[in-house]
Design a protein around this motif. Sequence first.
Motif, PDB file in Angstrom:
ATOM      1  N   MET A  22       0.848  -1.194   0.000  1.00 58.68           N
ATOM      2  CA  MET A  22       0.000   0.000   0.000  1.00 58.68           C
ATOM      3  C   MET A  22       0.887   1.250   0.000  1.00 58.68           C
ATOM      4  N   GLU A  23       0.582   2.148  -0.891  1.00 58.34           N
ATOM      5  CA  GLU A  23       1.386   3.373  -0.999  1.00 58.34           C
ATOM      6  C   GLU A  23       1.172   4.246   0.228  1.00 58.34           C
ATOM      7  N   GLU A  24       2.272   4.761   0.754  1.00 56.81           N
ATOM      8  CA  GLU A  24       2.176   5.615   1.932  1.00 56.81           C
ATOM      9  C   GLU A  24       1.576   6.972   1.556  1.00 56.81           C
ATOM     10  N   PRO A  25       0.687   7.488   2.392  1.00 56.66           N
ATOM     11  CA  PRO A  25       0.029   8.757   2.065  1.00 56.66           C
ATOM     12  C   PRO A  25       0.900   9.965   2.397  1.00 56.66           C
ATOM     13  N   ALA A  26       0.666  11.036   1.678  1.00 55.62           N
ATOM     14  CA  ALA A  26       1.291  12.324   1.985  1.00 55.62           C
ATOM     15  C   ALA A  26       0.262  13.192   2.707  1.00 55.62           C
ATOM     16  N   LEU A  27       0.763  14.052   3.564  1.00 54.04           N
ATOM     17  CA  LEU A  27      -0.086  15.033   4.244  1.00 54.04           C
ATOM     18  C   LEU A  27       0.006  16.340   3.473  1.00 54.04           C
ATOM     19  N   VAL A  28      -1.147  16.860   3.061  1.00 51.77           N
ATOM     20  CA  VAL A  28      -1.167  18.104   2.281  1.00 51.77           C
ATOM     21  C   VAL A  28      -2.205  19.059   2.871  1.00 51.77           C
ATOM     22  N   LEU A  29      -1.748  20.250   3.262  1.00 54.40           N
ATOM     23  CA  LEU A  29      -2.639  21.309   3.719  1.00 54.40           C
ATOM     24  C   LEU A  29      -2.519  22.483   2.756  1.00 54.40           C
ATOM     25  N   GLU A  30      -3.664  23.049   2.399  1.00 57.26           N
ATOM     26  CA  GLU A  30      -3.660  24.196   1.483  1.00 57.26           C
ATOM     27  C   GLU A  30      -4.647  25.245   1.978  1.00 57.26           C
ATOM     28  N   GLY A  31      -4.166  26.473   2.122  1.00 60.98           N
ATOM     29  CA  GLY A  31      -5.034  27.608   2.453  1.00 60.98           C
ATOM     30  C   GLY A  31      -5.807  27.455   3.742  1.00 60.98           C
ATOM     31  N   ILE A  32      -5.178  26.857   4.753  1.00 60.37           N
ATOM     32  CA  ILE A  32      -5.896  26.567   6.002  1.00 60.37           C
ATOM     33  C   ILE A  32      -6.070  27.825   6.851  1.00 60.37           C
ATOM     34  N   ARG A  33      -7.327  28.065   7.194  1.00 59.72           N
ATOM     35  CA  ARG A  33      -7.653  29.071   8.205  1.00 59.72           C
ATOM     36  C   ARG A  33      -8.370  28.350   9.340  1.00 59.72           C
ATOM     37  N   ALA A  34      -8.000  28.692  10.562  1.00 58.21           N
ATOM     38  CA  ALA A  34      -8.622  28.038  11.719  1.00 58.21           C
ATOM     39  C   ALA A  34      -8.437  28.903  12.953  1.00 58.21           C
ATOM     40  N   GLY A  35      -9.266  28.665  13.934  1.00 50.14           N
ATOM     41  CA  GLY A  35      -9.153  29.422  15.177  1.00 50.14           C
ATOM     42  C   GLY A  35     -10.151  28.942  16.195  1.00 50.14           C
ATOM     43  N   TYR A  36     -10.421  29.798  17.165  1.00 46.39           N
ATOM     44  CA  TYR A  36     -11.290  29.460  18.281  1.00 46.39           C
ATOM     45  C   TYR A  36     -12.308  30.586  18.435  1.00 46.39           C
ATOM     46  N   GLY A  37     -13.569  30.301  18.099  1.00 49.67           N
ATOM     47  CA  GLY A  37     -14.581  31.349  18.157  1.00 49.67           C
ATOM     48  C   GLY A  37     -14.225  32.491  17.208  1.00 49.67           C
ATOM     49  N   ASP A  38     -14.148  33.706  17.742  1.00 48.70           N
ATOM     50  CA  ASP A  38     -13.815  34.867  16.918  1.00 48.70           C
ATOM     51  C   ASP A  38     -12.311  35.050  16.713  1.00 48.70           C
ATOM     52  N   PHE A  39     -11.516  34.235  17.391  1.00 50.40           N
ATOM     53  CA  PHE A  39     -10.064  34.389  17.294  1.00 50.40           C
ATOM     54  C   PHE A  39      -9.518  33.512  16.175  1.00 50.40           C
ATOM     55  N   GLN A  40      -8.891  34.135  15.183  1.00 51.81           N
ATOM     56  CA  GLN A  40      -8.287  33.376  14.090  1.00 51.81           C
ATOM     57  C   GLN A  40      -6.817  33.138  14.396  1.00 51.81           C
ATOM     58  N   ALA A  41      -6.416  31.864  14.426  1.00 49.88           N
ATOM     59  CA  ALA A  41      -5.048  31.502  14.782  1.00 49.88           C
ATOM     60  C   ALA A  41      -4.187  31.194  13.567  1.00 49.88           C
ATOM     61  N   LEU A  42      -4.806  30.720  12.480  1.00 46.46           N
ATOM     62  CA  LEU A  42      -4.061  30.362  11.264  1.00 46.46           C
ATOM     63  C   LEU A  42      -4.623  31.118  10.065  1.00 46.46           C
ATOM     64  N   PHE A  43      -3.713  31.621   9.235  1.00 45.93           N
ATOM     65  CA  PHE A  43      -4.096  32.421   8.073  1.00 45.93           C
ATOM     66  C   PHE A  43      -3.507  31.797   6.803  1.00 45.93           C
ATOM     67  N   ASP A  44      -4.337  31.082   6.042  1.00 46.67           N
ATOM     68  CA  ASP A  44      -3.939  30.553   4.723  1.00 46.67           C
ATOM     69  C   ASP A  44      -2.638  29.750   4.783  1.00 46.67           C
ATOM     70  N   VAL A  45      -2.580  28.840   5.724  1.00 49.59           N
ATOM     71  CA  VAL A  45      -1.367  28.032   5.912  1.00 49.59           C
ATOM     72  C   VAL A  45      -1.351  26.855   4.931  1.00 49.59           C
ATOM     73  N   GLY A  46      -0.222  26.694   4.272  1.00 45.47           N
ATOM     74  CA  GLY A  46      -0.004  25.547   3.400  1.00 45.47           C
ATOM     75  C   GLY A  46       1.195  24.752   3.884  1.00 45.47           C
ATOM     76  N   LEU A  47       1.106  23.428   3.763  1.00 43.67           N
ATOM     77  CA  LEU A  47       2.175  22.574   4.281  1.00 43.67           C
ATOM     78  C   LEU A  47       2.078  21.216   3.598  1.00 43.67           C
ATOM     79  N   ARG A  48       3.225  20.596   3.374  1.00 40.39           N
ATOM     80  CA  ARG A  48       3.242  19.262   2.778  1.00 40.39           C
ATOM     81  C   ARG A  48       4.282  18.416   3.493  1.00 40.39           C
TER      82      ARG A  48
END
Length: 239
Positions: free
Chosen positions: A1-27
């Motif tokens: 089985m081919e091993e998977p890659a982790l890919v994040l693109e344009g991630i925004r996330a936070g807690y309630g009204d607080f935004q902690a991540l702004f358009d984060v990309g990572l591989r």
Amino acid sequence: MEEPALVLEGIRAGYGDFQALFDVGLRVTPGEAVGVVGPNGAGKTTLLRVISGMIRPTRGTARFGEVDIAATPAHELPASGIAHVPENRRLFPHLTVEENLKVGAFIPSARKRFAERSEYVFNLFPKMAQRRHQLAGTMSGGEQQMCAIGRALMSSPRILLLDEPSAGLAPIVVAQVFELVKRIRDEGLTVLIVEQNVAQVLRVVDRAYVLDAGRVVAEGASADLAADPAIRNSYLGGH
């Protein structure tokens, strides 16, 4: 089985009204050790919580191979091969080392292999074998960190997420923890580690992303980042 890659693109996330991540990309490609470094409050822990399904991104995509992380319930993600060692270890202090390992083997595929996986963990951490019947809460910080990593390894993960594994540990223990990370990585396990201890983590990872105020401000090979004057001045104390 081919091993998977982790890919994040344009991630925004936070807690309630607080935004902690702004358009984060990572591989993270299979077999790599990748670091996410940066100051306290940069959003590093939030990033790992997105990957392990603990919080949902408000925008962007996060995939681990064919698995859509944002659309998968958090309790189902360990079966896809994601294991998370949270900040401050989060062991069950009133359970023994062995009982904590059993918690790490809760998915059906891991339950069947408990004896085999616990032997693997005890070979990796001989101290855990000696302390298998000891209550986790009575051990030192370094031993608890080993137990937390061992618990995560019980599910035979395909990627190991480590959140600030050196936090609150004595320098000699920090060196031991990073040596263990190197060993795990040398065995072929994919590792994503977030750390404030930039100098230490750059010694054990292939590549790193620098996160500051919720944004990726630099990325590259660990040796290149360690040699970059701007990175050294901002995150390595100019050394």
